[in-house]
Enzyme design. Structure first.
Site, PDB file in Angstrom:
ATOM      1  N   LYS A 119       0.856  -1.188   0.000  1.00  0.00           N
ATOM      2  CA  LYS A 119       0.000   0.000   0.000  1.00  0.00           C
ATOM      3  C   LYS A 119       0.889   1.233   0.000  1.00  0.00           C
ATOM      4  CE  LYS A 119      -3.645   2.395   2.516  1.00  0.00           C
ATOM      5  NZ  LYS A 119      -4.655   2.303   3.571  1.00  0.00           N
ATOM      6  N   ARG A 148     -10.913   9.765   1.937  1.00  0.00           N
ATOM      7  CA  ARG A 148     -10.839  10.398   3.269  1.00  0.00           C
ATOM      8  C   ARG A 148     -12.037  11.342   3.468  1.00  0.00           C
ATOM      9  NH1 ARG A 148      -4.243  11.143   3.088  1.00  0.00           N
ATOM     10  NH2 ARG A 148      -3.823   8.909   2.943  1.00  0.00           N
ATOM     11  N   LYS A 185       1.217   9.997   5.739  1.00  0.00           N
ATOM     12  CA  LYS A 185       1.316   8.603   6.197  1.00  0.00           C
ATOM     13  C   LYS A 185       2.612   7.945   5.727  1.00  0.00           C
ATOM     14  CE  LYS A 185      -3.709   8.010   6.658  1.00  0.00           C
ATOM     15  NZ  LYS A 185      -4.852   7.073   6.576  1.00  0.00           N
ATOM     16  N   LYS A 203      -2.125  -1.414  -3.881  1.00  0.00           N
ATOM     17  CA  LYS A 203      -2.995  -0.251  -3.805  1.00  0.00           C
ATOM     18  C   LYS A 203      -2.187   1.024  -3.879  1.00  0.00           C
ATOM     19  CE  LYS A 203      -6.118   1.808  -0.521  1.00  0.00           C
ATOM     20  NZ  LYS A 203      -6.568   1.823   0.828  1.00  0.00           N
ATOM     21  N   SER A 261     -10.285   5.469  -4.608  1.00  0.00           N
ATOM     22  CA  SER A 261     -11.210   6.587  -4.753  1.00  0.00           C
ATOM     23  C   SER A 261     -10.750   7.612  -5.791  1.00  0.00           C
ATOM     24  CB  SER A 261     -11.411   7.259  -3.393  1.00  0.00           C
ATOM     25  OG  SER A 261     -10.163   7.658  -2.847  1.00  0.00           O
TER      26      SER A 261
HETATM   27  C1  PBG Z   1      -7.384   3.571   5.575  1.00  0.00           C
HETATM   28  C2  PBG Z   1      -7.757   3.258   4.170  1.00  0.00           C
HETATM   29  C3  PBG Z   1      -7.598   4.141   3.101  1.00  0.00           C
HETATM   30  C4  PBG Z   1      -8.172   3.520   1.992  1.00  0.00           C
HETATM   31  C5  PBG Z   1      -8.625   2.268   2.401  1.00  0.00           C
HETATM   32  N1  PBG Z   1      -8.347   2.122   3.755  1.00  0.00           N
HETATM   33  C6  PBG Z   1      -7.081   5.522   3.063  1.00  0.00           C
HETATM   34  C7  PBG Z   1      -5.760   5.835   3.623  1.00  0.00           C
HETATM   35  O1  PBG Z   1      -4.893   4.985   3.812  1.00  0.00           O
HETATM   36  O2  PBG Z   1      -5.579   7.013   3.927  1.00  0.00           O
HETATM   37  C8  PBG Z   1      -8.251   4.145   0.628  1.00  0.00           C
HETATM   38  C9  PBG Z   1      -9.311   3.648  -0.296  1.00  0.00           C
HETATM   39  C10 PBG Z   1      -9.588   4.546  -1.440  1.00  0.00           C
HETATM   40  O3  PBG Z   1      -8.945   5.590  -1.645  1.00  0.00           O
HETATM   41  O4  PBG Z   1     -10.524   4.214  -2.188  1.00  0.00           O
HETATM   42  N2  PBG Z   1      -6.713   2.660   6.310  1.00  0.00           N
END
Ligand code: PBG
Length: 331
Positions: free
Chosen positions: A202, A212, A225, A256, A282
């Site tokens: 990720k 978010r 992050k 991801k 997203s």
């Molecule tokens: C948080 C999480 C995120 C997503 C899935 N779980 C966002 C992040 O890490 O800030 C993102 C999913 C998306 O953008 O569709 N643990």
């Protein structure tokens, strides 16, 4: 691959493209509703459906509406959904206790769905960010995201999800050691049939922005992050993370974001041959939706083309906000 020494005109690629039937016969990749996991956002209340402004067409749903949506997806042949709660500000704390509350929104939704549609695979998200006052996936102490203490909390969160009936635990937090810790806890507590899909590779990506908004974490997040999510410049590290997570007990691994990271999908599939998934996140959804709204891209064709690209890159399945729409298109 063995390339035969053949040349024009004995070799004419257009022969196997001359009509749809022959193209279907030689096509190397297939795409169907079986390949989709549909991410869903949950909110409080009854009979509520809220728009997510940065994700046109995506909703937050109260549990009753969520069950209906899940049931429609199941009828379209979609095997799995993935749940993300929108947490009210008053339930976000420094100790993140709401994360393992057996009656939090995510666990209540899981129970409701399993009661109505027991065969639908429910995946739940393990990470503290929806419940954390500062928006991070782990506990923050003196400005740092602490690892080992966070893992203990993630184990409690995962167990509460398994108790609620979740089939697949999805740790998206990127702490070190969490897969092994969650796997042992599941085994010790009678949940040996609950799977883990690790968000193994990720990246620290700006494509998560609209998500978010959807879960109400935008205002909360302080800083970035980057100390736990991956550097966007790295590829070998992704393989090391996947190797580590598989060794610790992940049944499936995820990459991801999706489309900008298909090189990673291909390397992961070729190296490990494990069940491999990608998340069309997203920001990818929003970017495409924006172009659809402007009339710049052909919606139906582009949805299928993007999803096919994931399959062609070695993914067994895709988490996508387009899941029900794509399933209809593929019928
Ligand atoms: C948080 C999480 C995120 C997503 C899935 N779980 C966002 C992040 O890490 O800030 C993102 C999913 C998306 O953008 O569709 N643990």
């Amino acid at each position: 691959m063995n390339f035969i020494d053949q040349k024009f005109p004995s070799l004419r690629f257009r022969r196997t493209r001359k009509n749809e039937k022959i193209r279907n016969l030689v096509s190397e990749t297939s795409l169907s509703a079986n390949d989709f996991i549909w991410p869903l956002f949950i909110c409080n209340g009854n009979n509520v459906e809220q728009d997510v402004p940065s994700m046109p067409g995506v909703k937050r749903r109260s549990i009753d509406r969520l069950v209906n949506a899940a049931s429609e997806a199941f009828d379209l042949g979609i095997p799995a959904i993935c749940l993300f709660p929108y947490t009210e500000q008053s339930k976000k704390t420094e100790d993140c206790a709401e994360a393992w509350n057996p009656d939090n929104l995510s666990n209540k939704a899981t129970r409701a769905i399993k009661k109505e549609i027991p065969e639908l695979v429910v995946m739940s998200d393990v990470a503290l960010d929806p419940y954390n006052i500062n928006g991070h996936d782990g506990f923050v102490e003196n400005g740092k995201i602490v690892n080992d203490k966070t893992v203990e909390a993630l184990v409690k969160q995962a167990l509460s999800q398994a108790e609620a009936g979740s089939d697949v635990i999805g740790p998206s937090d990127m702490m070190d050691g969490r897969i092994g810790a969650i796997r042992s806890a599941l085994e010790e507590n009678g949940h040996s049939e609950v799977s883990i899909m690790s968000y193994a590779a990720k990246y620290s990506s700006s494509f998560y922005g609209p998500f978010r908004d959807a879960v109400g974490a935008t205002g909360a997040l302080t800083g970035d992050k980057k100390t736990y999510q991956m550097d966007i410049a790295n590829s070998n590290e992704a393989l090391r993370l996947v190797a580590r997570d598989l060794k610790e007990g992940a049944d499936m691994v995820m990459i991801k974001p999706g489309m900008p990271y298909l090189d990673i999908c291909r390397r992961v599939k070729d190296t490990f041959g494990a069940p491999t998934f990608a998340y069309q996140v997203s920001g990818e959804y929003s970017m495409l939706s924006g172009a659809f709204e402007k009339g710049w891209l052909d919606r139906n064709k582009i949805i299928i083309e993007t999803l096919m690209a994931f399959k062609r890159s070695g993914c067994d399945g895709i988490l996508t906000y387009f899941a029900p729409e794509a399933a209809k298109l593929l019928k």
